[in-house]
Write a protein that holds these residues in place. Structure first.
Motif, PDB file in Angstrom:
ATOM      1  N   THR A   1      -4.855 -10.272  -6.027  1.00 32.88           N
ATOM      2  CA  THR A   1      -4.427  -9.840  -4.691  1.00 32.88           C
ATOM      3  C   THR A   1      -2.923  -9.572  -4.672  1.00 32.88           C
ATOM      4  OG1 THR A   1      -6.196 -11.115  -3.637  1.00 32.88           O
ATOM      5  CG2 THR A   1      -4.310 -10.504  -2.258  1.00 32.88           C
ATOM      6  N   GLN A   2      -2.540  -8.517  -3.994  1.00 26.48           N
ATOM      7  CA  GLN A   2      -1.118  -8.237  -3.761  1.00 26.48           C
ATOM      8  C   GLN A   2      -0.706  -8.962  -2.483  1.00 26.48           C
ATOM      9  OE1 GLN A   2      -0.167  -4.073  -3.256  1.00 26.48           O
ATOM     10  NE2 GLN A   2       1.924  -4.506  -2.571  1.00 26.48           N
ATOM     11  N   TRP A   3       0.015 -10.063  -2.638  1.00 30.23           N
ATOM     12  CA  TRP A   3       0.381 -10.874  -1.490  1.00 30.23           C
ATOM     13  C   TRP A   3       1.580 -10.282  -0.776  1.00 30.23           C
ATOM     14  CZ3 TRP A   3      -3.370 -13.701  -0.018  1.00 30.23           C
ATOM     15  CH2 TRP A   3      -4.265 -14.222  -0.962  1.00 30.23           C
ATOM     16  N   LEU A   4       1.446 -10.132   0.532  1.00 29.53           N
ATOM     17  CA  LEU A   4       2.483  -9.491   1.341  1.00 29.53           C
ATOM     18  C   LEU A   4       3.378 -10.501   2.045  1.00 29.53           C
ATOM     19  CD1 LEU A   4       0.196  -6.787   2.995  1.00 29.53           C
ATOM     20  CD2 LEU A   4       1.596  -6.559   0.932  1.00 29.53           C
ATOM     21  N   THR A   5       2.967 -11.758   2.095  1.00 28.42           N
ATOM     22  CA  THR A   5       3.766 -12.788   2.766  1.00 28.42           C
ATOM     23  C   THR A   5       3.960 -13.981   1.844  1.00 28.42           C
ATOM     24  OG1 THR A   5       1.842 -13.938   3.701  1.00 28.42           O
ATOM     25  CG2 THR A   5       2.784 -12.130   4.998  1.00 28.42           C
ATOM     26  N   GLN A   6       5.012 -14.720   2.094  1.00 26.50           N
ATOM     27  CA  GLN A   6       5.216 -15.985   1.416  1.00 26.50           C
ATOM     28  C   GLN A   6       4.248 -17.015   1.996  1.00 26.50           C
ATOM     29  OE1 GLN A   6       7.360 -16.514  -1.226  1.00 26.50           O
ATOM     30  NE2 GLN A   6       7.678 -14.288  -1.126  1.00 26.50           N
TER      31      GLN A   6
END
Length: 710
Positions: free
Chosen positions: A404-409
């Motif tokens: 998954t490309q994580w967009l948030t910390q």
């Protein structure tokens, strides 16, 4: 001897005659307990069983024993394990504190198990119910051994049930040793009049009870009293009281209808919550999940769909509750506008624009993925009239997370967020020669602190609250009593390996004086219906002078196979190898889930260290959560109860000339935070379980709305 009626007229005849002349409104005849170990009349059974999901507790006085109806106390607990089967345990005692080894006046104190099964399909073809049963299974001292087959027929228009059967028993007076029969007449919704022939004599009694639905939570109370008996040597009138209670969470997978008047406010609250999705965005979605206490939150994207990772530490009865609440919050906070920031969204079909993948974490480890369309899921939450297009997968959760490309910390990071878990700790000996119930009761306070992914520090303190005489220092079970001490310190490290394999290494200190380590490893099939695993441990005993005593070293080397059938709420586990006391053997456990309560029956055959003979035991246990359904919001300190408290009774079976107390055979030094409980939700975090419990997801969200809105 009590005086008998001058006219030996059986109330059986009276009940049948009166029932045929009754003009009472037709109603079904309630299923109530007999004075023995089964649903029935007075001494004899009918072909009925305890309702599936109900737990019964009965107390009676008057037991056929030693050529009389003896003045003995009879305690019986049982449950409707699954449709058609009731199982229970019985204690018959004359005294409660008397030591039978030294006092010849103690009398009998007997613990036994009983089962009754109503055969399927017979009623469909004949209109008659047929059941078989056994009372006082196994053991050397089978004082109440009874085996029987019984049929019954209910005449609803007469409020009458007739029963007949054949039994073999060693009860006093030949009760249940031959053909028997009887009638139950219910002229009023709260009363039954009973007449029976018990294979020897005629008896009659009356039962008063609360009509079903009168008391809250589905509870039903009843009392019964002997009106007549043909047994002349009777020291005690037979009487009893009974309580039937539906077990916790039994209806969690039943569809809830919200159109009833008293549910209109709840329906409005659900509609209002779900309507909020029209103005939602990613920020409001994260805020909703964060505000409800989900931790280790992250948002990302993969293949054009929104991916949400989170961990549940608030809904601890069942992992499916946390999933149901999370999916409900996601459905209430996602729409096509929510995905506006995703460039790939424009390439998707309109019906795919609300596709979401939820990744459930435990201690930071990805355990399961749930994929579904939120537009479809919202409709399911509103009506419950169709199965939403959800897919569950525990096999590839780790790979899906990593891709998954994580967009948030990560928000609400779980590192260091400690749980203080309070629970009763109970060591007990039930129905032994030393007493009816000997116990040591303590308060267990468990500090569980997650560290990095899969790692946690586990410390437990026990505080003694009370104990019986035989658990005091210097007495027979004094060494098993709880002390005011830290009795467990462990460091756990768990890993999720390829092919759905979980393993956990644990090292530290347990039972007050044992130092060492263990490894647990489990594999689940893709559907989750099959599991293989093993547990290996080795611990060294440290004496009071702080020196290690090799003679007291212990460990386990056990392998197991688990078969789960969620459609039947049933699990079967086979376990074998070397147990904690050095004994070697095999243990088979059949577990039946009634909502979030679990009833288990175990058969153990094991050979003690240094012995040539195997010993056999039958155990019955009940497990249930002792914590609120929605626990305290997890901050850096979260106080909660225990997810599963277990109470077990064990009796020896197949003994050769004795009924000695088990001295620890079959023990496996289980930790509270083992793989099964901490990571696999009591073996329910599987695709098969979720597929079979779709309505549970909706009911969890409805219950959440009740908690926050009502």
């Amino acid at each position: 001897m009590r005086p008998q009626l001058s006219i030996p007229l059986s109330l059986l005849t009276l009940a049948i005659t009166a029932s045929f002349s009754s003009i009472a409104q037709a109603s079904s005849v309630d299923n109530l307990p007999s004075s023995q170990s089964y649903t029935g009349l007075m001494f004899i059974p009918n072909a009925q069983v305890i309702d599936h999901g109900d737990f019964n507790l009965s107390f009676h006085q008057g037991v056929p024993y030693n050529s009389s109806i003896a003045s003995l106390d009879d305690w019986f607990f049982a449950a409707g394990v699954f449709k058609g089967l009731e199982a229970g345990g019985r204690i018959v005692t004359n005294t409660y504190d008397c030591n039978g080894y030294f006092d010849t006046h103690c009398g009998i104190r007997d613990l036994s198990a009983s089962f009754k099964y109503q055969l399927p399909f017979v009623y469909n073809y004949t209109g008659i119910n047929l059941a078989v049963g056994i009372q006082d299974l196994g053991g050397e001292a089978n004082n109440f051994d009874t085996r029987y087959i019984v049929a019954d027929k209910t005449f609803d228009n007469l409020n009458l049930r007739l029963s007949a059967g054949y039994g073999q028993s060693n009860l006093a007076f030949g009760i249940m040793d031959g053909p028997f029969g009887g009638a139950e007449w219910q002229p009023l919704p709260f009363m039954q009049v009973i007449g029976e022939y018990d294979a020897s004599k005629f008896n009659a009694n009356a039962k008063l009870f609360t009509p079903e639905g009168l008391l809250p939570y589905g509870i039903q109370l009843s009392i019964d009293y002997e009106l007549y008996t043909g047994h002349k040597n009777s020291d005690q009138s037979v009487w009893g009281i009974n309580a039937a209670v539906p077990l916790l969470g039994y209806k969690t997978n039943k569809r809830q209808h919200l159109s009833v008047d008293n549910q209109q406010h709840l329906q409005h609250a659900i509609n209002q919550q779900l309507d909020s999705h029209k103005n939602s965005n990613l920020q409001s979605l994260m805020a909703a999940l964060k505000n409800d206490g989900f931790i280790n939150l992250q948002l990302g994207k993969r293949d054009g769909k929104l991916v949400i990772a989170l961990e549940n530490r608030r809904y601890n009865h069942n992992p499916i509750d946390g999933v149901g609440v999370a999916l409900g919050l996601i459905a209430a906070n996602t729409s096509t506008k929510t995905f506006a920031d995703f460039a790939t969204t424009a390439k998707l079909k309109e019906e795919d624009k609300q596709h979401v993948e939820l990744i459930m974490l435990t201690n930071g480890i990805p355990m399961m993925t749930i994929n579904g369309n939120m537009s479809d899921y919202r409709q399911f939450l509103l009506t419950g009239d169709h199965n939403p297009s959800l897919s569950f997968n525990s096999y590839n959760a780790k790979n899906q997370f990593n891709q998954t490309q994580w967009l948030t910390q990560k928000e609400n990071n779980g590192f260091g967020r400690s749980q203080i878990i309070l629970s009763p700790e109970l060591a007990h000996r039930t129905a032994t020669e030393y007493g009816f119930f000997d116990y040591s009761l303590a308060l267990g306070t468990n500090l569980y602190t997650p560290l990095w992914q899969g790692a946690a520090l586990d410390i437990r303190h026990t505080l003694p609250i009370d104990e019986s005489d035989d658990f005091k220092a210097g007495e027979i079970w004094g060494n098993s009593a709880y002390d005011n001490e830290i009795d467990r310190i462990f460091l756990h490290q768990a890993f999720k390996l390829p092919q759905n394999i979980m393993t956990q290494f644990s090292g530290g200190y347990m039972y007050g004086s044992y130092w060492g380590g263990m490894n647990e490893t489990n594999w689940f099939s893709p559907e989750g219906k099959h599991s293989l695993g093993f547990k290996v441990s080795q611990f060294s005993h440290k004496d009071k002078d702080q020196s290690f005593n090799k003679k007291e070293d212990k460990g386990v080397r056990l392998a197991h196979y688990l078969y789960s059938q969620p459609e039947w709420n049933w699990q079967l586990e086979l376990q074998g190898g070397e147990f904690w006391q050095g004994d070697q053997g095999i243990k088979a456990t059949s577990s039946h889930w009634l909502g979030d309560a679990r009833l288990s029956a175990s058969y153990l055959t094991s050979k003690a260290q240094g012995s040539n003979d195997y010993e056999n035991f039958l155990s019955l246990s009940i497990s249930f959560p002792l914590t609120p359904w929605r626990d305290m919001k997890p901050g850096y300190i979260q106080v909660r109860g225990i997810d599963q408290f277990t109470y077990t009774l064990q009796t020896r079976v197949g003994a050769d000339g004795h009924n000695n107390i088990n001295t620890g055979l079959g023990g496996s030094n289980d930790l509270q935070h083992n793989l099964t409980r901490q990571y696999q939700g009591q073996n329910r975090l599987t695709k098969a379980y979720f597929d079979a419990n779709i309505q549970h997801l909706r009911n969890a969200y409805i219950r959440y709305i009740k908690n926050v809105e009502m």
